[in-house]
Motif scaffolding. Sequence first.
Motif, short mmCIF file in Angstrom:
data_model
loop_
_atom_site.label_atom_id
_atom_site.label_comp_id
_atom_site.label_asym_id
_atom_site.label_seq_id
_atom_site.Cartn_x
_atom_site.Cartn_y
_atom_site.Cartn_z
N GLU A 64 0.88 -1.08 -0.05
CA GLU A 64 0.17 0.19 -0.01
C GLU A 64 1.11 1.33 -0.17
O GLU A 64 0.54 2.34 -0.78
CB GLU A 64 -0.96 0.07 1.24
N TYR A 141 -3.30 0.09 6.74
CA TYR A 141 -3.74 0.78 5.54
C TYR A 141 -3.68 2.03 5.43
O TYR A 141 -3.09 2.84 4.69
CB TYR A 141 -4.99 -0.02 4.65
N GLU A 145 -0.68 4.15 3.60
CA GLU A 145 -1.17 5.19 2.22
C GLU A 145 -0.90 6.62 2.43
O GLU A 145 -0.52 7.27 1.64
CB GLU A 145 -2.80 5.06 2.10
#
Length: 324
Positions: A64, A141, A145
């Motif tokens: 990610e 995540y 990100e």
Amino acid sequence: MTRSSLSPSRYMSEAKSSGGRRTRGTPGNPEDRAGEEIEYASQKALRDTWVSRTRIFLAPYFAEFIGTGVFVLIGCGCNLTYTVLTTNAESAWMATSFGWGFGLMTGVFVAGGVSGAMLNPAVALSFAGYRGLPWIHVPFYFLAEFAGAFVAALLAYACFAHSLDPFDGYNRQISGPFGSAGAFGNFARPFIGNGAAFLSEAVGAALLVLGIFAITDTNNFPARSATPIAIGFLLTGLSLSIGYPTGGSFNPARDLGPRCAAAIWYGADVFTFHGSYTWVPVAGPLAGGILGATVYEALIVSRRAVVEDNESIASSEHRSISLE
């Protein structure tokens, strides 16, 4: 069947009478089998090390991070190119829209097979709510990100710093004819209020998530190996159609990460400019993403699912008639 009959060495033994050629069906040398078992055990032990287990555990988050970084680096690079090299950056909107679409496509290609390539907190939240992404992954995540977008913005600035100097005379500005902060974090057009901007970001994110759900739905009409291309063009289409008023973020990490990086050179005003606009490209996509996912899951029933449901009903009715 014994263990030795399944051993690969059974098919790798050499017969002296065949001139050293490998023959099938000849029992292997016990010493060779013992060596192979030792080698297999050593390889398994290597895979079971703490470093290997940690790498496997962190793989989705690194995917990610890198996928989002690739996406944002290509997109910010396009923004900076047309900010610095064109006299009218507004006319470059079509080119930058394709740039962000190609960036997303590349990021999905990079991370898709490892993490699912969410590359967007709104998408990750929607997949956790409706597509089985474990909730434990969601905050990690988000962090991956955001970090990927932040680092990518730093790299983009490093690549264009010397090009920005003659453009703005070494005076970094947020807005105006020599403003370049919008190449990193998005800002709504001067005539757009925060309420209208929130609606635009929410609708865009809802359409993005709805499209991604459709593209990846195996019971609908999935893009399969063309998924990254389809998602990339989906973002391009949304940017060209409804993204202009706000810059078309539709992604909290894509906006907040580069905005934090831009604050290093443009100052804290990047967070308070345009009526403290920062919350809009964060809250809007999160709300819109959940809305788009809910609409798809509640109202879109694929043809295959309908057929399977009808077949199940017909089968149950047939069984009831037979019992009677």
